[in-house]
Motif scaffolding. Structure first.
Motif, PDB file in Angstrom:
ATOM      1  N   ASP A 146       7.789  -0.015  -2.751  1.00  0.00           N
ATOM      2  CA  ASP A 146       8.553   0.586  -1.739  1.00  0.00           C
ATOM      3  C   ASP A 146       9.118   1.874  -1.982  1.00  0.00           C
ATOM      4  OD1 ASP A 146       9.146   0.326   0.932  1.00  0.00           O
ATOM      5  OD2 ASP A 146      11.138  -0.669   0.337  1.00  0.00           O
ATOM      6  N   SER A 147       9.353   2.164  -3.074  1.00  0.00           N
ATOM      7  CA  SER A 147       9.810   3.858  -3.626  1.00  0.00           C
ATOM      8  C   SER A 147       8.669   4.710  -3.265  1.00  0.00           C
ATOM      9  CB  SER A 147      10.235   3.594  -4.920  1.00  0.00           C
ATOM     10  OG  SER A 147       9.273   3.237  -5.940  1.00  0.00           O
ATOM     11  N   VAL A 148       7.148   4.509  -3.586  1.00  0.00           N
ATOM     12  CA  VAL A 148       6.532   5.490  -3.204  1.00  0.00           C
ATOM     13  C   VAL A 148       6.103   5.647  -1.722  1.00  0.00           C
ATOM     14  CG1 VAL A 148       4.064   6.004  -3.841  1.00  0.00           C
ATOM     15  CG2 VAL A 148       5.583   4.716  -5.580  1.00  0.00           C
ATOM     16  N   THR A 149       6.578   6.560  -1.163  1.00  0.00           N
ATOM     17  CA  THR A 149       6.449   7.058   0.141  1.00  0.00           C
ATOM     18  C   THR A 149       5.839   8.399   0.626  1.00  0.00           C
ATOM     19  OG1 THR A 149       8.777   7.837   0.299  1.00  0.00           O
ATOM     20  CG2 THR A 149       8.400   5.535   0.605  1.00  0.00           C
ATOM     21  N   TRP A 150       5.556   8.500   1.894  1.00  0.00           N
ATOM     22  CA  TRP A 150       5.158   9.713   2.201  1.00  0.00           C
ATOM     23  C   TRP A 150       5.453   9.886   3.664  1.00  0.00           C
ATOM     24  CZ3 TRP A 150       1.804   6.006   0.570  1.00  0.00           C
ATOM     25  CH2 TRP A 150       0.691   5.852   1.568  1.00  0.00           C
ATOM     26  N   THR A 151       5.667  10.879   4.263  1.00  0.00           N
ATOM     27  CA  THR A 151       5.805  11.052   5.787  1.00  0.00           C
ATOM     28  C   THR A 151       4.510  11.479   6.520  1.00  0.00           C
ATOM     29  OG1 THR A 151       8.125  11.627   5.118  1.00  0.00           O
ATOM     30  CG2 THR A 151       7.384  12.039   7.604  1.00  0.00           C
ATOM     31  N   LEU A 152       4.132  10.666   7.594  1.00  0.00           N
ATOM     32  CA  LEU A 152       3.005  11.229   8.562  1.00  0.00           C
ATOM     33  C   LEU A 152       3.582  11.504   9.901  1.00  0.00           C
ATOM     34  CD1 LEU A 152       0.063  11.212   8.611  1.00  0.00           C
ATOM     35  CD2 LEU A 152       0.151   8.878   9.274  1.00  0.00           C
ATOM     36  N   GLY A 153       3.983  12.857  10.162  1.00  0.00           N
ATOM     37  CA  GLY A 153       4.707  12.952  11.215  1.00  0.00           C
ATOM     38  C   GLY A 153       6.089  12.786  11.244  1.00  0.00           C
ATOM     39  N   SER A 154       6.516  11.828  12.212  1.00  0.00           N
ATOM     40  CA  SER A 154       8.233  11.312  12.233  1.00  0.00           C
ATOM     41  C   SER A 154       8.280   9.901  11.335  1.00  0.00           C
ATOM     42  CB  SER A 154       8.546  11.541  13.381  1.00  0.00           C
ATOM     43  OG  SER A 154       7.727  10.528  14.233  1.00  0.00           O
ATOM     44  N   THR A 155       6.895   9.597  10.851  1.00  0.00           N
ATOM     45  CA  THR A 155       6.808   7.987  10.482  1.00  0.00           C
ATOM     46  C   THR A 155       7.040   7.887   8.997  1.00  0.00           C
ATOM     47  OG1 THR A 155       5.844   7.485  12.468  1.00  0.00           O
ATOM     48  CG2 THR A 155       5.852   5.777  10.733  1.00  0.00           C
ATOM     49  N   ARG A 156       7.768   7.496   8.379  1.00  0.00           N
ATOM     50  CA  ARG A 156       7.919   7.223   6.901  1.00  0.00           C
ATOM     51  C   ARG A 156       7.260   6.019   6.555  1.00  0.00           C
ATOM     52  NH1 ARG A 156      10.881   3.800   3.838  1.00  0.00           N
ATOM     53  NH2 ARG A 156      11.234   4.513   1.477  1.00  0.00           N
ATOM     54  N   ILE A 157       6.196   6.226   5.830  1.00  0.00           N
ATOM     55  CA  ILE A 157       5.090   4.984   5.235  1.00  0.00           C
ATOM     56  C   ILE A 157       5.426   5.015   3.592  1.00  0.00           C
ATOM     57  CG2 ILE A 157       2.789   4.224   4.998  1.00  0.00           C
ATOM     58  CD1 ILE A 157       2.107   5.981   7.634  1.00  0.00           C
ATOM     59  N   SER A 158       5.479   3.844   3.088  1.00  0.00           N
ATOM     60  CA  SER A 158       5.386   3.381   1.722  1.00  0.00           C
ATOM     61  C   SER A 158       4.065   2.646   1.355  1.00  0.00           C
ATOM     62  CB  SER A 158       6.531   2.782   1.433  1.00  0.00           C
ATOM     63  OG  SER A 158       6.620   1.451   1.895  1.00  0.00           O
ATOM     64  N   VAL A 159       3.905   2.583   0.176  1.00  0.00           N
ATOM     65  CA  VAL A 159       2.884   1.775  -0.317  1.00  0.00           C
ATOM     66  C   VAL A 159       2.830   0.334  -0.118  1.00  0.00           C
ATOM     67  CG1 VAL A 159       1.327   1.119  -2.394  1.00  0.00           C
ATOM     68  CG2 VAL A 159       2.335   3.549  -2.025  1.00  0.00           C
ATOM     69  N   ARG A 160       4.057  -0.154  -0.108  1.00  0.00           N
ATOM     70  CA  ARG A 160       4.264  -1.516   0.083  1.00  0.00           C
ATOM     71  C   ARG A 160       4.010  -2.000   1.863  1.00  0.00           C
ATOM     72  NH1 ARG A 160      10.050  -4.901  -0.371  1.00  0.00           N
ATOM     73  NH2 ARG A 160       9.394  -6.662   0.737  1.00  0.00           N
ATOM     74  N   ASN A 161       4.531  -0.838   2.655  1.00  0.00           N
ATOM     75  CA  ASN A 161       4.014  -1.087   4.145  1.00  0.00           C
ATOM     76  C   ASN A 161       2.350  -1.208   4.163  1.00  0.00           C
ATOM     77  OD1 ASN A 161       7.059   0.965   4.711  1.00  0.00           O
ATOM     78  ND2 ASN A 161       6.867  -1.200   4.691  1.00  0.00           N
ATOM     79  N   LEU A 162       1.941  -0.239   3.743  1.00  0.00           N
ATOM     80  CA  LEU A 162       0.587   0.006   3.813  1.00  0.00           C
ATOM     81  C   LEU A 162      -0.132  -1.373   3.336  1.00  0.00           C
ATOM     82  CD1 LEU A 162      -2.050   1.764   4.642  1.00  0.00           C
ATOM     83  CD2 LEU A 162      -1.994   2.730   2.311  1.00  0.00           C
ATOM     84  N   LEU A 163       0.040  -1.868   2.168  1.00  0.00           N
ATOM     85  CA  LEU A 163      -0.334  -3.183   1.760  1.00  0.00           C
ATOM     86  C   LEU A 163      -0.171  -4.276   2.486  1.00  0.00           C
ATOM     87  CD1 LEU A 163       0.257  -2.966  -2.127  1.00  0.00           C
ATOM     88  CD2 LEU A 163      -2.036  -2.310  -0.994  1.00  0.00           C
ATOM     89  N   GLU A 164       1.196  -4.261   3.025  1.00  0.00           N
ATOM     90  CA  GLU A 164       1.340  -5.429   3.859  1.00  0.00           C
ATOM     91  C   GLU A 164       0.549  -5.157   5.173  1.00  0.00           C
ATOM     92  OE1 GLU A 164       5.515  -5.315   4.196  1.00  0.00           O
ATOM     93  OE2 GLU A 164       5.965  -6.372   2.411  1.00  0.00           O
TER      94      GLU A 164
END
Length: 422
Positions: A146-164
């Motif tokens: 969850d601490s590894v994140t990046w911003t795509l436009g106005s949306t914050r995406i983390s590796v945890r969100n992507l895996l889930e």
């Protein structure tokens, strides 16, 4: 913290109440097995997703055991001392997920070797997750992801969100495959025996239903993964143009498959000849048509070829097929008296149709004898053509030998030039 949680887990499993809770877990498993057996009844469908081959390897047994274990854990939460049920719940959950994914993928793609790799990968991933859950490492791993994140436009995406999101998307697609496979089996099972047109229509409906469910499942999977579907409009248009050029053959095969099934120009069970390959259609999928020849070979013909090229459908009008064979008799034979006899001999061969009946004609005056051409009809070409032609030839040979009629062999007259006198 993870080491402390694991030590507490081991200490709890060594508690005196662990044996009683283990007996409770055993009772849960036995009850789940009894309920599964009662639901199945006397049905013994091999490869069933719900019941599997031996009941315990289906989806229903681990799912019922999981629900019962969760209910017991919640009901006795204040009285549980050892973490037996805390260990059993993730194990049963992982087992239910593995059973569901493996059974559905095996049903949807029975002959795909790539699916075996996917099944093993999912099993390893599920069991590693269970070990991390039980030992207390899973919360730490999720926190780091969850601490590894990046911003795509106005949306914050983390590796945890992507895996889930990917896990949720995969689960939705598996459920869509399950529903489509069940509905396809139900549709094909209702086809009338001996009716190839009914089977073809049901096959078309099953293919269309699978495509629709997969599209809906893909949309739900993208939504579950957190992808904004409204943003796919422009991207979908650009991809559509690119895919239209790059995958036009694949798209043409899919469309051609639905056209073949819809207009019934070719049906499952028809005997066809395509590009000098003759055989019976055994299946019509969305991408190709499977043709099995009499000698056992199978050919996968792209559906576009079945639409754009000339195809000989030997079963479109009826199954009757004309076969011919040729024999020679010696010059001087009473052909006028022989032809009716040989016609009756051929008519008596099994599998030769009486209507239309066989015919015998004097077709040519060959160099070595009189050439007779036999034409006869059969109504079951799927049972072989060479074998019935052999029976006809043997019957003709027996009739000629019985009457002492010679089958001539090549003869040549050699003239020797006279030597000039010395």
């Amino acid at each position: 913290p993870a080491a402390g949680d694991f030590a507490a887990l081991l200490q709890g499993l060594l508690h005196r109440s662990a044996a009683l809770e283990a007996l409770g877990l055993l009772a849960v498993l036995v009850l789940a097995w009894l309920v599964s057996r009662a639901v199945r009844g006397r049905e013994t469908a091999a490869g069933s997703i719900w019941f599997g081959e031996r009941l315990v390897d289906g989806v229903l047994f681990p799912l019922l055991a999981l629900l019962l274990a969760v209910a017991v854990r919640w009901g006795l939460n204040e009285h549980l001392i050892s973490p037996v049920f805390a260990v059993a719940v993730p194990i049963l959950m992982s087992l239910a997920v593995i059973r569901l994914v493996v059974k559905v993928l095996h049903r949807a793609f029975p002959s795909s070797s790539a699916m075996r790799v996917v099944e093993r990968s999912i099993s390893w991933l599920a069991w590693i997750t269970v070990v991390a859950w039980i030992t207390g490492l899973l919360p730490l791993v999720l926190r780091e992801l969850d601490s590894v994140t990046w911003t795509l436009g106005s949306t914050r995406i983390s590796v945890r969100n992507l895996l889930e999101g990917l896990l949720a998307a995969g689960l939705v697609l598996v459920l869509a495959l399950w529903v489509s496979a069940a509905l396809e089996a139900r549709l094909l099972a209702g086809a009338e025996p001996g009716r190839a047109d009914s089977l073809s229509v049901r096959k078309m409906a099953a293919n269309a239903l699978r495509a629709l469910l997969m599209f809906i499942g893909l949309m739900l999977a993208l939504s579950a993964a957190g992808i904004d579907l409204t943003a796919l409009g422009v991207l979908g248009g650009a991809l559509g143009v690119g895919l239209g050029f790059g995958l036009q053959k694949l798209a043409a095969n899919y469309v051609s498959g639905f056209v073949i099934l819809a207009e019934r120009s070719m049906r499952i069970g028809d005997l066809v000849r395509v590009d000098n390959f003759e055989g019976r259609i055994t299946d019509i999928t969305t991408r190709y048509t499977k043709i099995r020849s009499i000698n056992g070979r199978e050919s996968l013909v792209p559906n576009e070829m079945m639409i754009t090229q000339r195809i000989e459908n030997l079963s479109l009008a009826d199954n009757n097929m004309l076969l011919t064979t040729v024999v020679q008799v010696a010059y001087g034979t009473d052909v006028a008296a022989l032809l009716p006899v040989l016609r009756d001999v051929v008519a008596g061969v099994p599998r030769v149709l009486a209507e239309p009946g066989p015919g015998v004609n004097l077709s040519a005056f060959a160099a070595d004898g009189l050439e007779l051409t036999f034409g006869f009809w059969i109504g079951d070409p799927e049972n072989g053509q060479v074998n019935v032609r052999t029976d006809v030839n043997l019957a003709i040979l027996a009739a000629l030998n019985e009457r002492g009629i010679e089958i001539p062999f090549p003869q040549r007259v050699v003239h020797a030039a006279a030597r000039p006198s010395a």
